[in-house]
Design a protein around this motif. Structure first.
Motif, PDB file in Angstrom:
ATOM      1  N   TYR B  35       7.417  22.401  19.533  1.00  0.00           N
ATOM      2  CA  TYR B  35       6.738  21.720  20.619  1.00  0.00           C
ATOM      3  C   TYR B  35       5.554  20.951  20.050  1.00  0.00           C
ATOM      4  CZ  TYR B  35       9.174  25.136  23.568  1.00  0.00           C
ATOM      5  OH  TYR B  35      10.130  25.907  24.185  1.00  0.00           O
ATOM      6  N   ARG B  36       5.202  19.901  20.748  1.00  0.00           N
ATOM      7  CA  ARG B  36       3.939  19.248  20.463  1.00  0.00           C
ATOM      8  C   ARG B  36       3.071  19.332  21.709  1.00  0.00           C
ATOM      9  NH1 ARG B  36       4.179  12.909  19.313  1.00  0.00           N
ATOM     10  NH2 ARG B  36       1.976  13.125  19.868  1.00  0.00           N
ATOM     11  N   GLN B  37       1.767  19.445  21.479  1.00  0.00           N
ATOM     12  CA  GLN B  37       0.844  19.560  22.594  1.00  0.00           C
ATOM     13  C   GLN B  37      -0.226  18.487  22.477  1.00  0.00           C
ATOM     14  OE1 GLN B  37      -1.356  23.300  22.991  1.00  0.00           O
ATOM     15  NE2 GLN B  37      -1.420  23.017  25.209  1.00  0.00           N
ATOM     16  N   ASP B  38      -0.338  17.687  23.514  1.00  0.00           N
ATOM     17  CA  ASP B  38      -1.313  16.608  23.577  1.00  0.00           C
ATOM     18  C   ASP B  38      -2.117  16.742  24.851  1.00  0.00           C
ATOM     19  OD1 ASP B  38       1.527  15.171  22.454  1.00  0.00           O
ATOM     20  OD2 ASP B  38      -0.275  14.914  21.229  1.00  0.00           O
ATOM     21  N   PRO B  39      -3.403  16.373  24.817  1.00  0.00           N
ATOM     22  CA  PRO B  39      -4.257  16.503  26.010  1.00  0.00           C
ATOM     23  C   PRO B  39      -3.652  15.796  27.217  1.00  0.00           C
ATOM     24  CG  PRO B  39      -5.564  15.958  24.072  1.00  0.00           C
ATOM     25  CD  PRO B  39      -4.127  15.842  23.654  1.00  0.00           C
ATOM     26  N   GLY B  40      -3.588  16.521  28.310  1.00  0.00           N
ATOM     27  CA  GLY B  40      -3.079  15.933  29.545  1.00  0.00           C
ATOM     28  C   GLY B  40      -1.570  15.886  29.655  1.00  0.00           C
ATOM     29  N   LEU B  41      -0.867  16.192  28.576  1.00  0.00           N
ATOM     30  CA  LEU B  41       0.601  16.109  28.594  1.00  0.00           C
ATOM     31  C   LEU B  41       1.274  17.470  28.489  1.00  0.00           C
ATOM     32  CD1 LEU B  41       1.181  12.966  26.353  1.00  0.00           C
ATOM     33  CD2 LEU B  41       1.135  13.094  28.847  1.00  0.00           C
ATOM     34  N   GLY B  42       0.494  18.487  28.242  1.00  0.00           N
ATOM     35  CA  GLY B  42       1.069  19.827  28.153  1.00  0.00           C
ATOM     36  C   GLY B  42       1.884  20.019  26.887  1.00  0.00           C
ATOM     37  N   LEU B  43       2.844  20.938  26.961  1.00  0.00           N
ATOM     38  CA  LEU B  43       3.736  21.215  25.840  1.00  0.00           C
ATOM     39  C   LEU B  43       5.027  20.431  26.027  1.00  0.00           C
ATOM     40  CD1 LEU B  43       3.248  25.048  25.936  1.00  0.00           C
ATOM     41  CD2 LEU B  43       2.795  23.685  23.900  1.00  0.00           C
ATOM     42  N   ARG B  44       5.438  19.729  25.008  1.00  0.00           N
ATOM     43  CA  ARG B  44       6.693  18.977  25.100  1.00  0.00           C
ATOM     44  C   ARG B  44       7.610  19.395  23.949  1.00  0.00           C
ATOM     45  NH1 ARG B  44       5.030  12.859  25.281  1.00  0.00           N
ATOM     46  NH2 ARG B  44       3.486  13.599  23.772  1.00  0.00           N
ATOM     47  N   GLN B  45       8.842  19.696  24.314  1.00  0.00           N
ATOM     48  CA  GLN B  45       9.786  20.211  23.330  1.00  0.00           C
ATOM     49  C   GLN B  45      10.342  19.081  22.470  1.00  0.00           C
ATOM     50  OE1 GLN B  45      13.436  22.141  24.800  1.00  0.00           O
ATOM     51  NE2 GLN B  45      12.957  23.875  23.465  1.00  0.00           N
ATOM     52  N   ILE B  46      10.349  19.291  21.150  1.00  0.00           N
ATOM     53  CA  ILE B  46      10.815  18.262  20.231  1.00  0.00           C
ATOM     54  C   ILE B  46      12.285  18.519  19.879  1.00  0.00           C
ATOM     55  CG2 ILE B  46      10.458  17.169  17.990  1.00  0.00           C
ATOM     56  CD1 ILE B  46       7.552  18.253  18.101  1.00  0.00           C
ATOM     57  N   TYR B  47      12.556  19.668  19.316  1.00  0.00           N
ATOM     58  CA  TYR B  47      13.904  20.110  18.964  1.00  0.00           C
ATOM     59  C   TYR B  47      13.983  21.620  19.171  1.00  0.00           C
ATOM     60  CZ  TYR B  47      15.926  15.962  16.667  1.00  0.00           C
ATOM     61  OH  TYR B  47      16.472  14.730  16.393  1.00  0.00           O
ATOM     62  N   TYR B  48      15.207  22.115  19.347  1.00  0.00           N
ATOM     63  CA  TYR B  48      15.412  23.543  19.384  1.00  0.00           C
ATOM     64  C   TYR B  48      16.710  23.886  18.664  1.00  0.00           C
ATOM     65  CZ  TYR B  48      18.478  22.539  23.384  1.00  0.00           C
ATOM     66  OH  TYR B  48      19.462  22.049  24.213  1.00  0.00           O
ATOM     67  N   SER B  49      16.844  25.157  18.357  1.00  0.00           N
ATOM     68  CA  SER B  49      18.014  25.619  17.612  1.00  0.00           C
ATOM     69  C   SER B  49      18.453  26.960  18.171  1.00  0.00           C
ATOM     70  CB  SER B  49      17.667  25.767  16.137  1.00  0.00           C
ATOM     71  OG  SER B  49      18.703  26.435  15.443  1.00  0.00           O
ATOM     72  N   MET B  50      19.731  27.047  18.502  1.00  0.00           N
ATOM     73  CA  MET B  50      20.264  28.300  19.031  1.00  0.00           C
ATOM     74  C   MET B  50      20.681  29.260  17.929  1.00  0.00           C
ATOM     75  SD  MET B  50      19.935  28.587  22.177  1.00  0.00           S
ATOM     76  CE  MET B  50      21.015  30.011  22.425  1.00  0.00           C
ATOM     77  N   ASN B  51      20.933  28.747  16.733  1.00  0.00           N
ATOM     78  CA  ASN B  51      21.301  29.607  15.611  1.00  0.00           C
ATOM     79  C   ASN B  51      21.424  28.737  14.374  1.00  0.00           C
ATOM     80  OD1 ASN B  51      22.102  31.981  14.218  1.00  0.00           O
ATOM     81  ND2 ASN B  51      23.199  32.693  16.035  1.00  0.00           N
ATOM     82  N   VAL B  52      21.788  29.344  13.279  1.00  0.00           N
ATOM     83  CA  VAL B  52      21.930  28.622  12.013  1.00  0.00           C
ATOM     84  C   VAL B  52      22.899  27.460  12.188  1.00  0.00           C
ATOM     85  CG1 VAL B  52      22.675  28.800   9.615  1.00  0.00           C
ATOM     86  CG2 VAL B  52      21.416  30.679  10.671  1.00  0.00           C
ATOM     87  N   GLU B  53      22.487  26.297  11.702  1.00  0.00           N
ATOM     88  CA  GLU B  53      23.285  25.067  11.745  1.00  0.00           C
ATOM     89  C   GLU B  53      23.517  24.523  13.149  1.00  0.00           C
ATOM     90  OE1 GLU B  53      23.666  23.546   9.093  1.00  0.00           O
ATOM     91  OE2 GLU B  53      23.826  24.983   7.451  1.00  0.00           O
ATOM     92  N   VAL B  54      22.826  25.042  14.151  1.00  0.00           N
ATOM     93  CA  VAL B  54      22.963  24.557  15.519  1.00  0.00           C
ATOM     94  C   VAL B  54      21.610  24.081  16.015  1.00  0.00           C
ATOM     95  CG1 VAL B  54      23.634  25.093  17.894  1.00  0.00           C
ATOM     96  CG2 VAL B  54      24.821  26.202  15.980  1.00  0.00           C
TER      97      VAL B  54
END
Lengths: 111, 115
Positions: B35-54
């Protein structure tokens, strides 16, 4: 699209109650609540799932209205330690695993 | 101690200089996320991974890359950083295997400044 939180900020005296709301324009599968103190990482409070199941801390209560796509976090008899920024995160579908957070509600508790 | 670690904690760099922020967890969690967090924008998800290679895109994946070659590690790569990537970055992990049913544990954060 980020869920909308209200209010954006609130100041309470110790012992007062607060309600923080989270609203989405899209159907939701789950709502997640986190609290972040200044300079620290977010900490988990609660998860509410479509169908009524909840997981979270005993001293925190929340509701999830699936039809209205809204959730509310209830903080009763607030303590100084409740101060921080509260974020709700929403997940649209089961298995989606993508979590979209709101912009936060800053809660300040004064003695 | 069960934890999510990030390195570095603070980084100042210049535009265009490739960098990697590492994230590691010792809880054997399947799910990891940035996640990245910027003032006034909250937490925003960049990438996620459910498991290895996913891996999969979050809400703001542009300008970032990730890889998940081992279960415990989930590095965030900025191939050509730009000033608009100046932000506070958090890595998180969760024992979820299907659906975000469990709490996420967040790392301490990495404050990145791109000049």
């Amino acid at each position: 699209q980020q869920p909308v939180q209200s209010p954006q900020a609130v100041i309470l005296r110790e012992g007062e109650d607060a309600v923080i709301n989270c609203s989405s324009s899209k159907a939701l599968y789950s709502v997640h609540w986190y609290r972040q103190k200044h300079g620290e990482a977010p900490v988990f409070l609660m998860i509410l799932l479509k169908g009524g199941e909840q997981k979270g801390h005993e001293k925190i209560s929340a509701s999830f209205n699936e039809k209205k796509q809204q959730s509310s976090l209830y903080l009763t008899a607030s303590q100084l330690s409740y101060s921080g920024t509260y974020f709700c995160g929403t997940e649209k579908n089961f298995g989606n695993e993508k979590l979209t957070f709101g912009t936060g509600t800053r809660l300040t508790i004064i003695p | 101690e069960a934890q999510v670690t990030q390195n570095p904690r603070y980084l100042i760099t210049v535009t265009g200089k490739k960098l990697t922020v590492t994230c590691s967890q010792n809880m054997n969690h399947e799910y990891m996320s940035w996640y990245r967090q910027d003032p006034g924008l909250g937490l925003r998800q960049i990438y996620y991974s459910m498991n290895v290679e996913v891996t999969d895109k979050g809400d703001v994946p542009e300008g970032y890359k990730v890889s998940r070659k081992e279960k415990r590690n989930f590095p965030l790569i900025l191939e050509s950083p730009s000033p608009n990537q100046t932000s506070l970055y958090f890595c998180a992990s969760s024992p979820t295997t299907a659906g975000l049913y469990n709490e996420q544990f967040f790392g301490p954060g990495t404050r990145l400044t791109v000049l």
